[in-house]
Design an enzyme around this catalytic site. Structure first.
Site, short mmCIF file in Angstrom:
data_model
loop_
_atom_site.label_atom_id
_atom_site.label_comp_id
_atom_site.label_asym_id
_atom_site.label_seq_id
_atom_site.Cartn_x
_atom_site.Cartn_y
_atom_site.Cartn_z
N TYR A 181 1.30 -1.42 0.12
CA TYR A 181 -0.28 0.05 0.16
C TYR A 181 1.33 1.34 0.00
O TYR A 181 0.38 2.61 -0.40
CB TYR A 181 -0.98 0.21 1.12
CG TYR A 181 -2.65 -0.89 0.81
CD1 TYR A 181 -2.06 -2.16 0.30
CD2 TYR A 181 -3.09 -0.12 0.26
CE1 TYR A 181 -3.42 -2.50 -0.54
CE2 TYR A 181 -4.81 -0.30 -0.03
CZ TYR A 181 -4.51 -1.43 -0.51
OH TYR A 181 -5.38 -2.09 -1.18
N HIS A 242 -1.95 -2.41 6.18
CA HIS A 242 -2.08 -1.90 5.14
C HIS A 242 -2.91 0.14 5.38
O HIS A 242 -2.34 0.68 5.12
CB HIS A 242 -3.16 -2.19 4.11
CG HIS A 242 -2.32 -3.40 3.45
ND1 HIS A 242 -0.84 -3.82 3.16
CD2 HIS A 242 -2.97 -4.36 2.58
CE1 HIS A 242 -0.97 -4.29 2.11
NE2 HIS A 242 -2.13 -5.15 2.21
C1 BG6 Z 1 -3.00 -8.19 0.79
C2 BG6 Z 1 -3.91 -8.92 0.74
O1 BG6 Z 1 -1.74 -7.75 1.49
O2 BG6 Z 1 -4.00 -7.09 -0.25
C3 BG6 Z 1 -4.81 -9.52 0.89
O3 BG6 Z 1 -2.84 -10.17 2.13
C4 BG6 Z 1 -5.84 -8.05 -0.29
O4 BG6 Z 1 -5.94 -10.37 0.93
C5 BG6 Z 1 -4.52 -7.37 -1.12
O5 BG6 Z 1 -6.47 -8.97 -0.65
C6 BG6 Z 1 -5.27 -6.39 -2.14
O6 BG6 Z 1 -4.12 -5.30 -2.32
P1 BG6 Z 1 -4.85 -4.76 -3.62
O7 BG6 Z 1 -3.80 -3.98 -3.68
O8 BG6 Z 1 -5.53 -5.76 -4.97
O9 BG6 Z 1 -6.00 -3.61 -2.72
#
Ligand code: BG6
Ligand code: NDP
Length: 494
Positions: A181, A242
């Protein structure tokens, strides 16, 4: 970019866990994009390493679906795979790492050669892998950096253990803990929005802001990944990392400089002002199937074959926390995340207080500054204005900076692309420092333990819904007002 001068020397990027899902879906495509865009050192060699016995051609085949090769890039793509190699070996035997080291050494001509190790491996083998890298694979003529993926432990104790283990093997400046993130465009924009605009600074405090809502929503469930997920749950999977990272960037004080350690000092400081979450300030949920839904939507979390039948692992959580400093005392920071919801969305919503001394007979609505991280990066400020024309009516409207409309030509890179490039250039600004991690676990561990020990049953919510209805009551309790009257009209493109 302290090491850009190093770009003339040979570099090796080793992807451990090269046969896995993350490698194929994310890391190989990312290194291809960086290679394609000529952002990496010219003389970079890539090694995949995993237990599976396979050739690089087989790795290439598995990644094919995710690689995105545009017309005219075919030759470059061949060159990329020619710079790739694969070594099969165990995770726990030093001899296998010595063989990997020999393979790497072959291409390291010249006085300097740097090595980066990306650990896309499960936590169970993490200890062995790091020890073996340290014992058999560190660069003798340059830097060694290791990139590690979450989960960084599952509570304060296991995380401390992991940190001490790593600290015995590597210096903190060699360790890059990825929270992807921090590589997202709008998360990186938070500091600019806050500290490069005088207009926001004076109002960014408890005198003006009623509440801050940080949300993450996904429209799909665990779908076969339940085995991993059930051990962690949404709080450890998304909220503790995140969302808390976003919170610290929204709430921290202005750093002394943009130096990565100055920024991370401020992030740690603001976390230190947060008390461990009170169980009364948390709501947990778990999705159930929607009988009227289609396909996967019909299935609840417990219908996932990889999930234990009586699991009480949350797939949704809402938690409110308070920052006990002079800027924020009393302002609820509400973190909210869930799977199998109605949409994909990650955003920060800063809700201002009601206007005091109302002269508009209660028609004003609260200002909201919304920073939409995804999908479709946008920054908009919801505000009141006189409706255009003869009338003197109030209307809700917005100042809108939608990236796709304002910056039509620019290409927003993927989070992983930025972060892996940062490792090559040696900037740790967007990586999690050890003490940040410690604070994050201090805030979350007691409530996680309590939820597990007291076997708190998550409230059910329907796949494809906005989450448990109880969550909206909680929002109202934490001074987030939803009026339901705001209507947005998508501007027409000329
Ligand atoms: C990951 C989690 O860190 O982030 C997942 O383990 C989640 O469960 C993902 O789906 C989401 O990432 P993004 O970038 O698609 O929002
Ligand atoms: P709203 O005030 O209409 O909605 C805010 C959010 O409140 C909703 O997204 C929803 O999120 C939540 N909500 C819905 N019902 C309730 C409830 N009963 N209680 C509490 N919260 C509730 O404003 P938005 O800022 O979301 O804008 C509305 C639409 O306009 C959005 O689709 C937005 O993307 C779009 N828009 C787009 C812009 C752009 O692209 N630049 C600019 C401005 C607006 P949740 O389900 O997550 O709780």
């Amino acid at each position: 970019m302290e090491n850009i001068k190093d770009f003339q020397y040979p570099h090796t990027f080793v992807l451990l866990g090269a046969s896995g899902d993350l490698a194929k879906k994310k890391i190989y495509p990312t290194i291809w994009f960086l290679y394609r865009d000529n952002l990496l050192p010219k003389n970079t060699k890539f090694f995949g390493y995993a237990r599976t016995k396979q050739t690089i051609t087989e790795v290439r085949e598995k990644c094919k679906k995710y690689m995105k090769v545009r017309a005219g890039e075919e030759e470059l793509y061949e060159q990329f795979w020619a710079a790739n190699d694969y070594v099969a070996g165990s995770y726990d035997k030093r001899i296998d790492y010595e063989l990997l080291d020999q393979a790497i050494t072959k291409h390291e001509r010249g006085p300097v050669a740097n090595r980066i190790f990306y650990l896309a491996v499960p936590p169970t083998v993490f200890g062995d892998v790091t020890v073996n890298i340290r014992n058999a694979c560190v660069a003798l003529k340059g830097y060694t950096r290791v990139i590690i993926e979450k989960p960084f432990g599952r509570d304060d104790e296991s995380s401390d253990k992991l940190s001490s283990h790593l600290a015995r093997l590597f210096k903190e400046e060699q360790i890059y803990r990825i929270d992807h993130y921090l590589g997202k465009e709008m998360v990186q924009n938070l500091m600019t929005i806050r500290f490069a605009n005088q207009i926001f600074s004076p109002s960014w405090n408890r005198e003006n802001i009623a509440s801050v809502l940080i949300s993450f929503k996904e429209p799909f469930g665990t779908e076969g990944r339940g085995g991993y997920f059930d051990d962690f749950g949404i709080i450890r999977d998304v909220m503790q990392n995140h969302l808390l990272q976003i919170l610290s960037l929204v709430a921290m004080e202005k750093p002394v400089t943009l130096n990565p350690n100055d920024i991370r000092d401020e992030k740690v400081k603001v976390l230190r002002h947060i008390k461990p979450i009170d169980i009364n300030n948390i709501l947990v949920g778990q999705y159930i199937g929607n009988p009227n839904g289609q396909g996967e939507e019909k299935l609840g979390y417990l219908d996932d074959q990889t999930v234990p039948k009586n699991s009480i692992t949350p797939t949704y959580a809402l938690a409110a926390m308070y920052i006990n400093n002079s800027r924020w005392e009393g302002v609820p920071f509400i973190l909210r995340c869930g799977k199998a919801l109605n949409e994909r969305k990650a955003e920060v919503r800063i809700q201002y207080k009601d206007v005091p001394g109302d002269i508009f007979e209660g028609h004003t609505k609260r200002n909201e500054l919304v920073i939409r991280v995804q999908p479709g990066e946008a920054l908009y400020l919801k505000m009141m204005s006189k409706s255009p024309g003869m009338k003197f009516d109030l209307m809700e409207t917005e100042l809108d900076l939608t990236y796709s409309m304002r910056y039509r030509e620019s290409n927003v890179p993927d989070a992983y692309e930025r972060l892996i490039l940062d490792v090559f250039t040696g900037t740790q600004m967007h990586f999690v420092r050890n003490d940040e991690l410690k604070e994050a676990w201090r805030i979350f561990t007691p409530v996680l333990k309590q939820l597990e020990e007291e076997k708190v049953k998550p409230v059910p919510y329907i796949y494809g819904s906005r989450g448990p209805p109880e969550a909206d009551h909680k929002l109202a309790k934490y001074n987030f007002k939803y009026s339901g009257s705001y209507k947005w009209q998508k501007p027409t493109m000329d």
